[in-house]
Motif scaffolding. Structure first.
Motif, PDB file in Angstrom:
ATOM      1  N   ILE A  89     -40.020 -38.215  58.952  1.00  0.00           N
ATOM      2  CA  ILE A  89     -41.352 -37.687  59.252  1.00  0.00           C
ATOM      3  C   ILE A  89     -41.648 -36.398  58.475  1.00  0.00           C
ATOM      4  CG2 ILE A  89     -41.544 -38.761  61.511  1.00  0.00           C
ATOM      5  CD1 ILE A  89     -40.657 -36.185  62.796  1.00  0.00           C
ATOM      6  N   LEU A  90     -40.666 -35.863  57.780  1.00  0.00           N
ATOM      7  CA  LEU A  90     -40.940 -34.751  56.874  1.00  0.00           C
ATOM      8  C   LEU A  90     -41.568 -35.244  55.580  1.00  0.00           C
ATOM      9  CD1 LEU A  90     -37.804 -32.393  57.062  1.00  0.00           C
ATOM     10  CD2 LEU A  90     -40.151 -31.833  57.705  1.00  0.00           C
ATOM     11  N   VAL A  91     -41.071 -36.387  55.124  1.00  0.00           N
ATOM     12  CA  VAL A  91     -41.499 -36.869  53.814  1.00  0.00           C
ATOM     13  C   VAL A  91     -42.934 -37.392  53.844  1.00  0.00           C
ATOM     14  CG1 VAL A  91     -40.647 -39.247  54.100  1.00  0.00           C
ATOM     15  CG2 VAL A  91     -40.742 -38.229  51.828  1.00  0.00           C
ATOM     16  N   ALA A  92     -43.377 -37.976  54.960  1.00  0.00           N
ATOM     17  CA  ALA A  92     -44.713 -38.581  55.021  1.00  0.00           C
ATOM     18  C   ALA A  92     -45.838 -37.585  54.764  1.00  0.00           C
ATOM     19  CB  ALA A  92     -44.911 -39.283  56.362  1.00  0.00           C
ATOM     20  N   PRO A  93     -45.916 -36.449  55.467  1.00  0.00           N
ATOM     21  CA  PRO A  93     -47.010 -35.510  55.189  1.00  0.00           C
ATOM     22  C   PRO A  93     -46.922 -34.867  53.809  1.00  0.00           C
ATOM     23  CG  PRO A  93     -45.465 -34.570  56.773  1.00  0.00           C
ATOM     24  CD  PRO A  93     -45.093 -36.006  56.608  1.00  0.00           C
ATOM     25  N   MET A  94     -45.704 -34.668  53.302  1.00  0.00           N
ATOM     26  CA  MET A  94     -45.570 -34.097  51.956  1.00  0.00           C
ATOM     27  C   MET A  94     -46.127 -35.051  50.902  1.00  0.00           C
ATOM     28  SD  MET A  94     -44.413 -31.098  52.267  1.00  0.00           S
ATOM     29  CE  MET A  94     -45.409 -31.074  53.763  1.00  0.00           C
ATOM     30  N   ILE A  95     -45.835 -36.342  51.086  1.00  0.00           N
ATOM     31  CA  ILE A  95     -46.390 -37.341  50.169  1.00  0.00           C
ATOM     32  C   ILE A  95     -47.898 -37.407  50.319  1.00  0.00           C
ATOM     33  CG2 ILE A  95     -46.563 -39.843  49.804  1.00  0.00           C
ATOM     34  CD1 ILE A  95     -43.561 -39.982  50.150  1.00  0.00           C
ATOM     35  N   GLY A  96     -48.379 -37.339  51.568  1.00  0.00           N
ATOM     36  CA  GLY A  96     -49.829 -37.354  51.788  1.00  0.00           C
ATOM     37  C   GLY A  96     -50.513 -36.203  51.082  1.00  0.00           C
ATOM     38  N   TYR A  97     -49.933 -35.027  51.193  1.00  0.00           N
ATOM     39  CA  TYR A  97     -50.529 -33.841  50.556  1.00  0.00           C
ATOM     40  C   TYR A  97     -50.498 -33.964  49.039  1.00  0.00           C
ATOM     41  CZ  TYR A  97     -51.439 -29.013  49.289  1.00  0.00           C
ATOM     42  OH  TYR A  97     -51.980 -27.879  48.736  1.00  0.00           O
ATOM     43  N   THR A 148     -36.864 -41.659  62.775  1.00  0.00           N
ATOM     44  CA  THR A 148     -37.371 -40.364  62.304  1.00  0.00           C
ATOM     45  C   THR A 148     -36.457 -39.735  61.263  1.00  0.00           C
ATOM     46  OG1 THR A 148     -36.216 -39.102  64.038  1.00  0.00           O
ATOM     47  CG2 THR A 148     -38.416 -39.927  64.558  1.00  0.00           C
ATOM     48  N   GLY A 149     -35.201 -40.192  61.198  1.00  0.00           N
ATOM     49  CA  GLY A 149     -34.228 -39.593  60.292  1.00  0.00           C
ATOM     50  C   GLY A 149     -34.126 -40.301  58.961  1.00  0.00           C
ATOM     51  N   THR A 150     -32.937 -40.274  58.393  1.00  0.00           N
ATOM     52  CA  THR A 150     -32.738 -40.789  57.035  1.00  0.00           C
ATOM     53  C   THR A 150     -33.003 -42.282  56.932  1.00  0.00           C
ATOM     54  OG1 THR A 150     -30.371 -41.043  57.509  1.00  0.00           O
ATOM     55  CG2 THR A 150     -31.061 -39.004  56.464  1.00  0.00           C
ATOM     56  N   GLN A 151     -32.723 -43.035  58.013  1.00  0.00           N
ATOM     57  CA  GLN A 151     -32.984 -44.470  57.969  1.00  0.00           C
ATOM     58  C   GLN A 151     -34.478 -44.780  57.842  1.00  0.00           C
ATOM     59  OE1 GLN A 151     -30.781 -46.885  57.860  1.00  0.00           O
ATOM     60  NE2 GLN A 151     -28.913 -45.732  58.217  1.00  0.00           N
ATOM     61  N   GLY A 152     -35.302 -43.845  58.297  1.00  0.00           N
ATOM     62  CA  GLY A 152     -36.746 -44.072  58.257  1.00  0.00           C
ATOM     63  C   GLY A 152     -37.441 -43.411  57.090  1.00  0.00           C
ATOM     64  N   MET A 153     -36.668 -42.871  56.130  1.00  0.00           N
ATOM     65  CA  MET A 153     -37.289 -42.140  55.014  1.00  0.00           C
ATOM     66  C   MET A 153     -38.197 -43.022  54.175  1.00  0.00           C
ATOM     67  SD  MET A 153     -34.580 -39.335  53.539  1.00  0.00           S
ATOM     68  CE  MET A 153     -35.725 -38.825  52.254  1.00  0.00           C
ATOM     69  N   PHE A 154     -37.716 -44.216  53.874  1.00  0.00           N
ATOM     70  CA  PHE A 154     -38.530 -45.079  53.020  1.00  0.00           C
ATOM     71  C   PHE A 154     -39.774 -45.547  53.763  1.00  0.00           C
ATOM     72  CE2 PHE A 154     -39.235 -48.137  49.588  1.00  0.00           C
ATOM     73  CZ  PHE A 154     -38.761 -47.408  48.518  1.00  0.00           C
ATOM     74  N   GLY A 155     -39.649 -45.732  55.074  1.00  0.00           N
ATOM     75  CA  GLY A 155     -40.825 -46.046  55.873  1.00  0.00           C
ATOM     76  C   GLY A 155     -41.841 -44.929  55.796  1.00  0.00           C
ATOM     77  N   GLY A 156     -41.367 -43.672  55.875  1.00  0.00           N
ATOM     78  CA  GLY A 156     -42.262 -42.523  55.727  1.00  0.00           C
ATOM     79  C   GLY A 156     -42.915 -42.480  54.368  1.00  0.00           C
ATOM     80  N   ILE A 157     -42.156 -42.879  53.332  1.00  0.00           N
ATOM     81  CA  ILE A 157     -42.711 -42.905  51.969  1.00  0.00           C
ATOM     82  C   ILE A 157     -43.840 -43.924  51.873  1.00  0.00           C
ATOM     83  CG2 ILE A 157     -42.200 -43.543  49.582  1.00  0.00           C
ATOM     84  CD1 ILE A 157     -39.376 -42.408  50.025  1.00  0.00           C
ATOM     85  N   ILE A 158     -43.564 -45.161  52.315  1.00  0.00           N
ATOM     86  CA  ILE A 158     -44.564 -46.234  52.206  1.00  0.00           C
ATOM     87  C   ILE A 158     -45.808 -45.919  53.033  1.00  0.00           C
ATOM     88  CG2 ILE A 158     -45.026 -48.675  52.620  1.00  0.00           C
ATOM     89  CD1 ILE A 158     -43.135 -48.194  50.311  1.00  0.00           C
ATOM     90  N   VAL A 159     -45.595 -45.501  54.278  1.00  0.00           N
ATOM     91  CA  VAL A 159     -46.735 -45.189  55.142  1.00  0.00           C
ATOM     92  C   VAL A 159     -47.521 -44.016  54.569  1.00  0.00           C
ATOM     93  CG1 VAL A 159     -47.432 -44.389  57.427  1.00  0.00           C
ATOM     94  CG2 VAL A 159     -45.654 -46.125  57.207  1.00  0.00           C
ATOM     95  N   ILE A 224     -39.957 -52.277  56.969  1.00  0.00           N
ATOM     96  CA  ILE A 224     -39.864 -51.633  55.649  1.00  0.00           C
ATOM     97  C   ILE A 224     -38.407 -51.359  55.297  1.00  0.00           C
ATOM     98  CG2 ILE A 224     -40.360 -49.491  54.389  1.00  0.00           C
ATOM     99  CD1 ILE A 224     -43.062 -49.416  55.840  1.00  0.00           C
ATOM    100  N   LYS A 225     -37.649 -50.883  56.269  1.00  0.00           N
ATOM    101  CA  LYS A 225     -36.227 -50.601  56.032  1.00  0.00           C
ATOM    102  C   LYS A 225     -35.478 -51.875  55.654  1.00  0.00           C
ATOM    103  CE  LYS A 225     -32.054 -48.939  58.372  1.00  0.00           C
ATOM    104  NZ  LYS A 225     -31.319 -50.218  58.241  1.00  0.00           N
ATOM    105  N   THR A 226     -35.746 -52.952  56.383  1.00  0.00           N
ATOM    106  CA  THR A 226     -34.993 -54.193  56.175  1.00  0.00           C
ATOM    107  C   THR A 226     -35.375 -54.900  54.882  1.00  0.00           C
ATOM    108  OG1 THR A 226     -34.788 -54.490  58.561  1.00  0.00           O
ATOM    109  CG2 THR A 226     -34.423 -56.426  57.180  1.00  0.00           C
TER     110      THR A 226
END
Length: 447
Positions: A89-97, A148-159, A224-226
């Protein structure tokens, strides 16, 4: 008329010029550029995570025992909670910005907020858990660090990418903009201007979440992860995929285009996910899963910078008798120790210098193979601490492995092999330069 030098022939080669042009366009694609920008913003967060992990599992364990150790380790655990456990959830807003800014959207902070909100919307609303008694239960009103952690990073990227794209497109439709007039404070006016686009965006993701949950008993982050993250990470951070990417990335650099145009887009986010998984596993005292990660890159693939040119600098200072080469190497030594090697690449030069292009492209692969198989064989520990890329050689692998001196020895071997590999090509390059200088002198005499 003066003859073309070997470097001029390379520069004028039509195929190489076309290859460079395509690679530059690829690296500057809007989404890839935004991805690089976003990860550059949050990289310090993960470096700090590495610091907390290392202190908890080395220094504190050396100094304290029992209950006292547990109290001190709260320090590292708190850092882990604020870094690794919320990476997705850190990566998602940074990508959005960053994406909104690169799309020239006038309210990028709103795009960051929409990306963050959308990421939470698509997360499962109930998660499986285990009680202290060992009973399996389903918990609602909680979020799992698996997502919310490292397993969900790519999900945060795509979203983040998808939500920002949709939001910016919707916000550009004037019929969806609410205008409160000129007497309203700008911040309030900007918020109401994007209210309807935000409503549409969140409703869309909420519908997707409801459909996936109700029909397939699944969630978007998990899918997305799978289906995207793991296959892509599996190939790009495999030994073959990793070597192929760095082969072309370093080849590109020999034409004057920085290797991060390719590696920064195709590898950096994925090796960072690997690095974060290693740090999380190390903090939890579990088996370390990944050999190839961010710290592995600077320890064995790019020692002293792209092309591992620290070996070339050493080769020149030890064996070259050409004054100009020794001067460039001496000037490049200081930056090279901190993995900054542009003075060497453009000053020696390596760009458009055929003899030097060969080891520059091949040696990082050799270093990778040595580091990889030494790790796979258990001769050195896997990297568990994210160290800054400017960390000097020898110090870097020691820190990255949380104090394994054997990793330092392996890196010294890699550097020594690099000296031997660069040496014959350095001699050839100096001979070519000397012959071209004689040809130029002869041409000027005839003129």
């Amino acid at each position: 008329m003066a003859k073309e030098t070997s470097s001029e022939k390379l520069q004028n080669n039509a195929f190489l010029n076309k290859f460079t042009e395509i690679a530059v366009k690829f690296g500057n694609l809007l989404y890839l550029r935004s991805l690089r920008d976003a990860f550059a913003v949050i990289l310090p967060v993960f470096i700090i995570a590495g610091l907390g992990t290392m202190l908890n599992n080395t220094v504190f364990m050396w100094l304290f025992k029992g209950a006292t150790l547990a109290k001190w380790q709260v320090f590292g655990n708190a850092i882990t909670n604020g870094t690794l456990n919320v990476a997705g959830i850190l990566v998602a807003p940074m990508i959005g910005y960053c994406l909104a800014r690169n799309m020239n959207f006038d309210n990028p902070i709103a795009a960051a907020a929409m990306s963050l909100a959308s990421t939470f919307i698509v997360m499962p609303q109930s998660i499986p858990a285990t009680t202290l008694a060992g009973k399996a239960v389903t918990v609602s009103g909680a979020y799992s660090t698996l997502w919310t952690g490292t397993q969900g990073m790519f999900g945060g990227i795509i979203v983040g990418l998808v939500a920002t794209t949709i939001f910016v497109k919707l916000a550009s439709i004037k019929k969806l903009q609410i205008n409160l007039g000129e007497n309203v404070p700008p911040a309030v006016s900007a918020s109401f201007s994007v209210l309807l686009p935000a409503l549409i965006l969140m409703s869309l993701f909420a519908i997707i979440t409801a459909l996936l949950s109700g029909i397939f008993n699944s969630d978007l982050i998990g899918l997305i992860k799978t289906w995207i993250q793991e296959p892509l990470r599996g190939f790009n951070t495999s030994l073959v995929g990793y070597c192929v990417i760095y082969f072309f990335a370093n080849l590109l650099f020999t034409f004057g285009i920085h290797q991060t145009v390719l590696s920064g887009s195709l590898l950096d986010p994925l090796v960072l996910i690997n690095m974060n998984q290693n740090m999380a596993a190390y903090a939890a005292h579990k088996a370390i899963p990944n050999i190839i990660n961010t710290s592995f890159v600077s320890s064995f693939t790019l020692v002293g910078g792209s092309g591992s040119t620290i070996s070339l600098i050493i080769a020149i200072l030890l064996f070259s008798k050409v004054k100009s080469s020794r001067q460039v190497a001496a000037l490049s030594l200081g930056p090279g120790i901190f993995n900054i090697n542009e003075p060497m690449i453009f000053g020696y030069p390596i760009v458009f210098n055929l003899p030097m292009m060969i080891p520059f492209v091949l040696f990082p692969i050799v270093g990778t193979l040595i580091g990889y198989y030494a790790t796979a064989a258990g001769l050195i520990s896997r990297m568990v601490v994210l160290v800054p890329w400017t960390t000097p050689p020898v110090i870097g692998p020691w820190l990255a492995t949380a104090g394994d001196w054997r990793a330092v020895v392996v890196q010294i071997i890699v550097i020594a092999v690099g000296v031997l590999l660069y040496l014959p090509f350095m001699k050839i390059s100096e001979r070519v330069a000397a012959q071209e200088a004689k040809m130029d002198e002869a041409d000027s005499t005839e003129a």
